[in-house]
Design a protein around this motif. Structure first.
Motif, PDB file in Angstrom:
ATOM      1  N   LYS A 158       0.762  -1.391   0.082  1.00 38.31           N
ATOM      2  CA  LYS A 158      -0.041   0.079  -0.158  1.00 38.31           C
ATOM      3  C   LYS A 158       0.825   1.271  -0.050  1.00 38.31           C
ATOM      4  N   LEU A 159       0.410   2.448  -0.417  1.00 42.52           N
ATOM      5  CA  LEU A 159       1.188   3.658  -0.449  1.00 42.52           C
ATOM      6  C   LEU A 159       1.335   4.128   0.887  1.00 42.52           C
ATOM      7  N   ASP A 160       0.764   3.671   2.099  1.00 42.06           N
ATOM      8  CA  ASP A 160       1.023   4.215   3.358  1.00 42.06           C
ATOM      9  C   ASP A 160       2.064   3.253   4.218  1.00 42.06           C
ATOM     10  N   GLU A 161       2.453   2.515   3.363  1.00 37.73           N
ATOM     11  CA  GLU A 161       3.621   1.294   4.004  1.00 37.73           C
ATOM     12  C   GLU A 161       4.916   2.180   4.314  1.00 37.73           C
ATOM     13  N   CYS A 162       5.389   1.874   5.456  1.00 39.75           N
ATOM     14  CA  CYS A 162       6.624   2.612   5.995  1.00 39.75           C
ATOM     15  C   CYS A 162       7.860   1.574   5.320  1.00 39.75           C
ATOM     16  N   LEU A 163       8.811   2.443   4.934  1.00 35.30           N
ATOM     17  CA  LEU A 163       9.930   1.924   4.220  1.00 35.30           C
ATOM     18  C   LEU A 163      10.959   1.422   5.223  1.00 35.30           C
ATOM     19  N   ARG A 164      11.748   0.206   4.755  1.00 32.69           N
ATOM     20  CA  ARG A 164      12.910   0.043   5.665  1.00 32.69           C
ATOM     21  C   ARG A 164      14.463   0.251   4.727  1.00 32.69           C
ATOM     22  N   ASP A 165      15.336   0.146   5.238  1.00 32.76           N
ATOM     23  CA  ASP A 165      16.866   0.217   4.579  1.00 32.76           C
ATOM     24  C   ASP A 165      16.651  -0.659   3.535  1.00 32.76           C
ATOM     25  N   LYS A 166      17.307  -0.160   2.280  1.00 35.49           N
ATOM     26  CA  LYS A 166      17.582  -1.176   0.905  1.00 35.49           C
ATOM     27  C   LYS A 166      16.278  -1.742   0.403  1.00 35.49           C
ATOM     28  N   ASP A 167      14.995  -1.131   0.709  1.00 34.04           N
ATOM     29  CA  ASP A 167      13.873  -1.482  -0.156  1.00 34.04           C
ATOM     30  C   ASP A 167      14.008  -1.197  -1.653  1.00 34.04           C
ATOM     31  N   ARG A 168      13.120  -2.267  -2.417  1.00 37.80           N
ATOM     32  CA  ARG A 168      13.057  -1.710  -3.858  1.00 37.80           C
ATOM     33  C   ARG A 168      11.713  -1.663  -3.877  1.00 37.80           C
ATOM     34  N   ILE A 169      11.405  -0.429  -4.338  1.00 38.43           N
ATOM     35  CA  ILE A 169       9.795  -0.126  -4.653  1.00 38.43           C
ATOM     36  C   ILE A 169       9.641  -0.418  -6.143  1.00 38.43           C
ATOM     37  N   GLU A 170       8.784  -1.016  -6.551  1.00 42.18           N
ATOM     38  CA  GLU A 170       8.279  -1.339  -8.062  1.00 42.18           C
ATOM     39  C   GLU A 170       7.066  -1.012  -8.500  1.00 42.18           C
TER      40      GLU A 170
END
Length: 115
Positions: A64-76
């Motif tokens: 989802k768009l409101d998901e918090c990111l973590r280090d070294k995530d790859r958003i596709e």
């Protein structure tokens, strides 16, 4: 040493086949997928990306768009399919014929079809 307040993420988008746009970002720690998309500039360069309806994933899993990111995530950012995979397979099979595909490609000399 990387501090906890900075998150390194990569955004991937393919506007057409065999073309990939990759953007690497360093963002502040409590960052969502939507914020990273806005910071990347992909939304301005590719207006066909609709925030609310375009499927988005992190490392191949829908998110989802409101998901918090973590280090070294790859958003596709995924684009919609232009051809139904079942239709494409049927058309490919019709072009190649039954002798050139599937289990029946390698056949022993003198054997019956399908064995």
């Amino acid at each position: 040493m990387v501090s906890d307040s900075v998150v390194h993420v990569t955004l991937m988008y393919s506007p057409q086949s065999r073309e990939v746009q990759e953007v690497s970002l360093q963002v502040a720690a409590p960052c969502t997928v939507l914020q990273a998309l806005q910071l990347s500039g992909l939304l301005e360069r590719f207006p066909e990306i609709d925030n609310l309806h375009t499927p988005i994933g992190i490392w191949g899993r829908k998110t989802k768009l409101d998901e918090c990111l973590r280090d070294k995530d790859r958003i596709e950012v995924y684009r919609p399919l232009r051809v139904d995979p079942k239709v494409a397979r049927r058309e490919r099979f019709a072009r190649q014929g039954s002798r050139g595909t599937g289990l029946f490609v390698k056949k022993r000399d003198g054997a019956k079809a399908g064995y």
